[in-house]
Scaffold this active site. Sequence first.
Site, short mmCIF file in Angstrom:
data_model
loop_
_atom_site.label_atom_id
_atom_site.label_comp_id
_atom_site.label_asym_id
_atom_site.label_seq_id
_atom_site.Cartn_x
_atom_site.Cartn_y
_atom_site.Cartn_z
N TYR A 97 -1.42 27.96 43.00
CA TYR A 97 -0.78 29.09 43.67
C TYR A 97 -1.68 29.64 44.77
O TYR A 97 -1.21 29.95 45.87
CB TYR A 97 -0.49 30.22 42.68
CG TYR A 97 0.52 29.92 41.60
CD1 TYR A 97 1.58 29.06 41.80
CD2 TYR A 97 0.40 30.54 40.35
CE1 TYR A 97 2.50 28.81 40.80
CE2 TYR A 97 1.31 30.29 39.34
CZ TYR A 97 2.35 29.42 39.57
OH TYR A 97 3.26 29.17 38.56
N GLY A 325 10.78 27.26 36.05
CA GLY A 325 10.20 28.58 35.82
C GLY A 325 9.50 29.06 37.07
O GLY A 325 9.88 28.73 38.19
N GLU A 326 8.48 29.89 36.89
CA GLU A 326 7.66 30.40 37.99
C GLU A 326 8.45 31.27 38.97
O GLU A 326 8.00 31.53 40.08
CB GLU A 326 6.99 29.25 38.77
CG GLU A 326 6.17 28.32 37.92
CD GLU A 326 5.61 27.15 38.72
OE1 GLU A 326 5.46 27.27 39.96
OE2 GLU A 326 5.29 26.11 38.11
N GLY A 327 9.66 31.69 38.59
CA GLY A 327 10.48 32.47 39.51
C GLY A 327 11.19 31.63 40.55
O GLY A 327 11.83 32.16 41.45
N THR A 328 11.12 30.30 40.42
CA THR A 328 11.69 29.43 41.45
C THR A 328 13.21 29.51 41.52
O THR A 328 13.79 29.36 42.60
CB THR A 328 11.25 27.97 41.26
OG1 THR A 328 11.54 27.55 39.92
CG2 THR A 328 9.76 27.82 41.53
#
Length: 360
Positions: A97, A325-328
């Site tokens: 990130y 996941g990860e807000g993607t």
Amino acid sequence: MSTATQSQACTALKFTIRPVSDALTAALQDKIDNKTKPIGSLGQLEKLALKIGRIQNTLSPRLNCPQVIIFAGDHGAAKAGISAYPQDVSWQMLENYLRGGAGANVFSRLNGLKMVVVDAGVAHDFGEREGLINAKISPTGTRNYLEEAAMTREQCEEALRRGAGFVRAAVAEGCNVIGLGEKGIGNTGSASLITHFLTGTPIAECVGRGTGLDDAGLAAKRRLMQQALDRAQLPADADVMTVLTEFGGFEIVMMVGAYLAAAEAGITILADGVIATSALLAAVRLEPHVLDYVIFCHKSAEAGHVVQLRALDADPILDIGMRLGEGTGVMVAYPMLEAAMAFMNEMASFESAGVSKKVR
């Protein structure tokens, strides 16, 4: 969990969440229906415009300073083999990130969302790093919930408070639409256990392949989840804070606090996949009006997400097989919200364009 217990939990953490007003619902629908198009012809975009207009209580809703906060934390149970990846991947992905190389970085850049990365309890010492917020509840992550409670009640409440604080800071900067993401090897296990308790669904239906387990790995993961349930011996109606304390991750609990604070601030909340929605289940159980502010961005390919969406009576924008996941999911769906705002604010009405309406 009784209503009284839920209210006590919210009161203790000082959240006041009001239902969305219906005052402008009819006027919003009239504005949508009188755009130069057949009624209902923009499908989901019309539903999005109506919902965001109701949340903002205006006929001219706008999306300001969109942000996705990614909370990261490690899980003691990960070392028991509940994931296809080693626990070190958590901190390695945070490094990714910070270099701007992850899927979340790519999609946030593409669609103009600010991405904030919070270390809620990753088992790694990053030192002082630009672009990474150190909010560790514990430097080693949670404890192994197969053997003991994942965290103490005090740690759980502190994680909830800190998660709320990040949303309040975003709102102070002018943000009125926020999504939440996560990173933490093993956190689909926690999400499965939380989903089991908060929906009453058998644990086997809540457990998915996570980062890509094969059939043998999935069977082993289900056995471990049952082992965790047998260890904790919680009643089926265990209260939310107890469930989070026993099985949660610091990143999941921070998301719970973030959802509560976002609803309290009256901003639009964008829901991602199975882990983020496990936190949303907890927030909604604590305060049902949180759901008034939520837009479900996508249907994850992870098994437990179907259970969660059914429990929340949700209709996601996208169903494209994502499960990163990860807000993607939030990031990929965000242009749909922008399209809804564009037609609502820029598209001519029949009257302004001099176009005749349908006569029947």
